[in-house]
Motif scaffolding. Structure first.
Motif: not given
Length: 697
Positions: A436-456
């Motif tokens: 469960a933690r493995e897929i939570i980490d992947f899911a969170t990273e995939g959304r963070k990638r979006v958010k990090d670019q939004l800051y720029a």
């Protein structure tokens, strides 16, 4: 491999096909894989070579006799006229003829249009009306005689897709496989060879199935050409449609007004609408109405066109090619730079649930494709279609509680990705906490990638920055999630910065393994100054799968700098590439050491292959002879246990989770061969401890 293949055949006999057969049949035919595997599943769903060969001939015969090549359309029409009827395989589109108040069919390859089609076929298969066509097996008749308005008639029509599957049976069979086996099985099913992929690459590939299994899932993948980004959207499922990004209009996608009637667009008929080549195309202007309607749909699952509001469950996918490398984009622009400028808006991009890092997947080569058994694509497509009704988003709260700074869109994106992966990998709802933690980490990273670019891209998002941190409820541990490219980019930046007057921060040390965490500074920036040596402390370094920029020097070079005696214990130094790792390690020791006298390096390893022991001994002896004139005394024995570590006479013990074998395979002509920083890593930990009182050495 063979054990898994037999397990697959035992569990899903009649529902699997050897994945290379479609390529043998396809040739240059412009038909999706699911069309060919539909036929192969009828004749070749076996492991008996004789049955397979006979089945292949039958499939080839069906294609020869029934598939319509555009160049042969007129001769096929002649066959229909001469015999009164003929069965064809073609792509059929249906429209409503208001004047005659009847539905008419158009055949893409046969070139027929205005052919009447019975209401019952349209009611059973509404996607015929979507405007994008459906592959069908059709019996077409010819009506002879005088005063006949339309001589062509549809006597029978069957879309090429499985009409019914037993989902309970599928779930029951899943429980017979381990997670690793099931993951590899799914890779075979999408036509790829799991043996040439690491676990993270498999997850990135599997993420492409999320829009098929999750309703209203918004997915982006940008990356280099040739990595298979659009394959699953074009070839895998009769429930999805791939359209060229430059040809999409608001009317085609959502609603077209025809007089007083509203004709539903693609999102009303398909599970997945994928935009291919979703990159900036010169000379093309994107319809502003399309963007506004799309923005509303991605957020609310509904759109306003014409007189009313319409709802749909189609997932939206955007795949395209990147113009620059990831380091270039992170330094000079952002990871969305190659998409049409009209879409680079914070309000639009904030609705994306997952940005899949397509650049991490290797370019597909001959050995990238599966030659084993996987589920018939039509069957797995039907399973994924049924699983869309199973919403598992609420299960996330049993495992993790996220930081309050995350927006509701952040939460929703992570929940939906978690739900999708849960259905793909753990269909039987049996999942360990670690899984469960493995897929939570992947899911969170995939959304963070979006958010990090939004800051720029949009400064307004900087006002309320999101911390992608969660509490892991089974243990109470706080977990911070980073994107892999973010870790690499930050550490590469650290490399280029002058570190004369500052120690590396603890955060930099956690990103260790990069050259930037060592104490070295170029002479051009240190004239008249002596570089400050960072304090050496005990620590644990965690390196993620596929992480780049990691070197032996960056990981533990500083800890070996003053050592006169180094003992390396690694039971697996016998294959040529493992000996290459050893040579790299010794070269690193020579580069970092400040010791003027002879350095002693002792290797303790194993050799379980008696036939090759002489060859290995010769290699070690040659190496010792080469090193002695360089001031390095190299010795070895074959007494290693399973521990993998480096020990120094200065009191440091460096425990290596994988020994020196930390890198993924790379090609003979890869730059990775010459420079460790260019290599991708396997996942591993390094634990560094001092066996006496800690010292700065």
């Amino acid at each position: 491999m063979m054990e898994l293949q037999q397990k697959i055949l035992d569990a899903f006999i009649g529902k699997v096909v050897r994945k290379d057969l479609a390529f043998l049949v396809k040739g240059g035919l412009p038909v999706p894989t699911y069309v060919l595997e539909y036929l192969l599943g009828q004749y070749c769903a076996s492991d008996d070579e004789e049955i397979i060969n006979d089945g292949l001939e039958k499939v080839k015969q069906v294609i020869r006799n029934n598939y319509v090549h555009r160049a042969e359309a007129e001769s096929i029409k002649g066959v229909i006229r001469e015999h009164g009827k003929h069965r064809v395989i073609d792509k059929v589109t249906v429209t409503l003829n208001e004047r005659s108040d009847e539905y008419n069919a158009t055949f893409a390859n046969l070139g027929l249009s205005g052919v009447p089609i019975g209401m019952e076929y349209v009611r059973k298969n509404p996607k015929l009306l979507s405007g994008n066509g459906v592959w069908c097996i059709v019996t077409i008749g010819y009506v002879s005689g005088e005063d006949i308005k339309v001589r062509w008639e549809i006597q029978n029509l069957k879309p090429i897709q499985i009409s019914h599957i037993d989902l309970e049976e599928y779930i029951e069979q899943r429980s017979k496989f381990t997670t690793e086996e099931w993951l590899d099985f799914l890779m075979h099913t999408v036509g790829l060879n799991p043996e040439v992929m690491n676990r993270r690459e498999k997850f990135i590939t599997l993420a492409r199935l999320l829009p098929h299994v999750e309703n209203n899932y918004n997915f982006v993948e940008l990356g280099p050409k040739g990595t298979g980004k659009s394959h699953v959207f074009q070839e895998l499922s009769p429930y999805g449609v791939l359209v060229s990004g430059g040809d999409v209009t608001s009317a085609r996608l959502f609603v077209k007004m025809q007089g007083n009637k509203e004709i539903l667009g693609l999102v009303g008929y398909w599970d997945v609408v994928a935009w291919d080549e979703f990159e900036q195309q010169k000379g093309r202007n994107v319809d502003a109405v399309l963007i506004d309607t799309m923005q509303n749909y991605l957020a609310n699952k509904s759109f306003n066109r014409g007189k009313g509001t319409h709802e749909a469950s189609a997932s939206m996918v955007f795949v395209g090619n990147t113009k620059h490398t990831v380091p270039y984009m992170l330094k000079n622009s952002h990871l969305f730079e190659s998409i049409p400028t009209s879409f680079i808006k914070g309000a639009f991009l904030d609705r994306i649930h997952l940005y899949n890092p397509g650049w991490e997947v290797r370019i597909l080569k001959k050995n990238s494709f599966s030659t084993g058994y996987g589920l018939i694509t039509d069957y797995i497509a039907a399973v994924l279609h049924e699983l869309r009704n199973d919403d598992r988003t609420s299960a996330l709260k049993e495992y993790a509680r996220f930081d309050g700074s995350l927006s509701e869109r952040d939460h929703l994106a992570i929940r939906k990705t978690f739900s999708g992966f849960s259905k793909l990998l753990y269909t039987d709802v049996r999942m360990t906490d670690e899984e469960a933690r493995e897929i939570i980490d992947f899911a969170t990273e995939g959304r963070k990638r979006v958010k990090d670019q939004l800051y720029a891209i949009d400064e307004t998002f900087n006002a309320e920055p999101a911390k992608f941190v969660y509490t892991w409820l089974p243990t109470g541990e706080s977990v911070k999630v980073e994107t892999l490219e973010g870790l690499e980019f930050d550490s590469q930046n650290a490399t280029s910065q002058n570190q004369d007057n500052a120690h590396p921060s603890s955060e930099q040390e956690q990103k260790a393994g990069m050259e930037g965490t060592t104490s070295e500074t170029s002479s051009s920036t240190t004239k008249g100054k002596r570089p400050r040596i960072p304090a050496l402390t005990s620590k644990v370094i965690t390196i993620r799968e596929n992480q780049g920029g990691i070197t032996y020097k960056g990981l533990f070079g500083d800890y070996l700098r003053t050592a006169k005696e180094i003992r390396l214990t690694d039971p697996f130094i016998r294959q040529p590439y493992q000996i290459d790792n050893l040579v790299d390690f010794i070269q690193m020791v020579r580069d970092v050491t400040s010791v003027q006298d002879t350095i002693k390096i002792h290797l303790s390893t194993q050799n379980e292959d008696d036939e090759k022991v002489a060859e290995v001994i010769d290699s070690f002896n040659d190496l010792a002879d080469e090193l002695l004139p360089l001031g390095i005394e190299f010795t070895y024995d074959f007494k290693a246990d399973h521990d993998r570590m480096i020990q120094t006479d200065t009191g440091w013990t460096i425990t290596l989770g994988r020994g020196l074998d930390i890198y993924e395979k790379f090609g003979r002509f890869s730059l990775s061969r010459a420079n460790q920083q260019n290599r991708r890593c396997k996942a591993f930990n390094v634990s560094i401890n001092h066996t006496q009182n800690e010292t700065n050495n």
